[in-house]
Design a protein around this motif. Structure first.
Motif, short mmCIF file in Angstrom:
data_model
loop_
_atom_site.label_atom_id
_atom_site.label_comp_id
_atom_site.label_asym_id
_atom_site.label_seq_id
_atom_site.Cartn_x
_atom_site.Cartn_y
_atom_site.Cartn_z
N ILE A 4 32.41 -86.17 73.34
CA ILE A 4 31.04 -86.67 73.45
C ILE A 4 30.51 -87.05 72.07
N ALA A 5 30.70 -86.18 71.10
CA ALA A 5 30.22 -86.47 69.75
C ALA A 5 30.89 -87.72 69.21
N GLY A 6 32.16 -87.88 69.49
CA GLY A 6 32.87 -89.08 69.05
C GLY A 6 32.30 -90.34 69.66
N GLN A 7 31.95 -90.27 70.96
CA GLN A 7 31.36 -91.43 71.62
C GLN A 7 30.01 -91.76 71.03
N VAL A 8 29.17 -90.75 70.84
CA VAL A 8 27.84 -90.97 70.30
C VAL A 8 27.92 -91.53 68.89
N LEU A 9 28.71 -90.88 68.06
CA LEU A 9 28.80 -91.35 66.68
C LEU A 9 29.58 -92.65 66.57
N GLY A 10 30.48 -92.89 67.49
CA GLY A 10 31.18 -94.17 67.52
C GLY A 10 30.21 -95.31 67.78
N SER A 11 29.25 -95.08 68.67
CA SER A 11 28.26 -96.12 68.93
C SER A 11 27.37 -96.34 67.72
N LEU A 12 27.13 -95.28 66.96
CA LEU A 12 26.35 -95.43 65.74
C LEU A 12 27.10 -96.27 64.73
N THR A 13 28.41 -96.10 64.66
CA THR A 13 29.23 -96.87 63.72
C THR A 13 29.10 -98.35 63.99
N GLN A 14 29.06 -98.72 65.25
CA GLN A 14 28.97 -100.12 65.61
C GLN A 14 27.64 -100.73 65.22
N THR A 15 26.56 -99.94 65.22
CA THR A 15 25.24 -100.49 64.96
C THR A 15 24.66 -100.13 63.61
N ALA A 16 25.26 -99.19 62.92
CA ALA A 16 24.71 -98.75 61.63
C ALA A 16 24.86 -99.82 60.57
N GLN A 17 23.86 -99.94 59.73
CA GLN A 17 23.88 -100.94 58.68
C GLN A 17 24.51 -100.39 57.41
N ALA A 18 24.27 -99.13 57.12
CA ALA A 18 24.75 -98.57 55.85
C ALA A 18 25.86 -97.55 56.04
N GLY A 19 26.42 -97.46 57.23
CA GLY A 19 27.57 -96.59 57.47
C GLY A 19 27.27 -95.12 57.34
N GLY A 20 28.12 -94.43 56.58
CA GLY A 20 28.10 -92.98 56.47
C GLY A 20 26.79 -92.38 56.03
N GLU A 21 26.07 -93.07 55.17
CA GLU A 21 24.80 -92.51 54.71
C GLU A 21 23.82 -92.39 55.87
N GLN A 22 23.80 -93.37 56.74
CA GLN A 22 22.90 -93.29 57.88
C GLN A 22 23.35 -92.21 58.85
N HIS A 23 24.66 -92.03 59.03
CA HIS A 23 25.16 -90.96 59.91
C HIS A 23 24.69 -89.61 59.39
N ALA A 24 24.90 -89.38 58.11
CA ALA A 24 24.50 -88.10 57.52
C ALA A 24 22.99 -87.91 57.62
N GLY A 25 22.24 -88.97 57.37
CA GLY A 25 20.79 -88.89 57.46
C GLY A 25 20.33 -88.64 58.88
N LEU A 26 20.99 -89.24 59.84
CA LEU A 26 20.64 -89.04 61.24
C LEU A 26 20.91 -87.60 61.66
N LEU A 27 22.05 -87.07 61.24
CA LEU A 27 22.36 -85.67 61.55
C LEU A 27 21.37 -84.73 60.88
N GLU A 28 20.98 -85.06 59.67
CA GLU A 28 19.98 -84.26 58.97
C GLU A 28 18.64 -84.31 59.71
N ALA A 29 18.28 -85.50 60.21
CA ALA A 29 17.03 -85.64 60.96
C ALA A 29 17.06 -84.81 62.23
N VAL A 30 18.18 -84.82 62.94
CA VAL A 30 18.31 -84.00 64.15
C VAL A 30 18.17 -82.53 63.79
N GLY A 31 18.82 -82.13 62.71
CA GLY A 31 18.69 -80.75 62.25
C GLY A 31 17.24 -80.38 61.96
#
Length: 144
Positions: free
Chosen positions: A7-34
């Motif tokens: 599930i996490a792979g699917q969710v984060l995989g979809s983020l990869t397709q739409t993210a503009q700045a890649g890993g930084e946005q992933h980390a920031g999104l996870l931080e925001a959820v936290g």
């Protein structure tokens, strides 16, 4: 944890397709959820759940906490719970539009809450930093 990895792979995989700045946005999104599930000013996870209930989405959030299937939430519903100001603030910080952020959170937040409440109930005393760190750390590993 195999299902969670998937599930996490699917969710984060979809983020990869739409993210503009890649890993930084992933980390920031996870931080925001936290921040959303562990914010002492809003009552942490219990306060977040109460916010969903106050907006008429108690059944949806209860499905995430419970042991059954998680009900979906729309980006618009999530934005109504969190409030436009908070969504805009987080979105601006991460480089997303408010609509993009709400969509990503609508995919990610149910899974995080589900895994923070494995017994079907909010942990006594709230979510510990260790439990949240484990879930967010696993999401980061799956994203790589």
């Amino acid at each position: 944890m195999g299902l969670f990895d998937s599930i996490a792979g699917q969710v984060l995989g979809s983020l990869t397709q739409t993210a503009q700045a890649g890993g930084e946005q992933h980390a920031g999104l996870l931080e925001a959820v936290g921040g959303l599930v562990n914010n002492p000013q809003t009552g942490g996870l219990a306060g977040l759940i109460s916010a969903f209930e106050e907006k008429g989405l108690g059944g949806v959030v209860a499905s995430w906490v419970g042991t059954g299937e998680n009900l979906p939430i729309s980006a618009e519903q999530l934005q109504s719970v969190l409030g436009n100001e908070q969504v805009q603030e987080i979105a601006q910080k991460l480089g997303f539009s408010p609509e993009q952020l709400s969509g990503h959170l609508a995919q990610l937040l149910p899974q995080v809450i589900d895994h923070l409440t494995p017994g079907g109930a909010v942990p006594e005393g709230g979510v510990t930093g260790g439990a949240l760190g484990n879930v967010l750390g696993l999401l980061q590993e799956v994203a790589r």
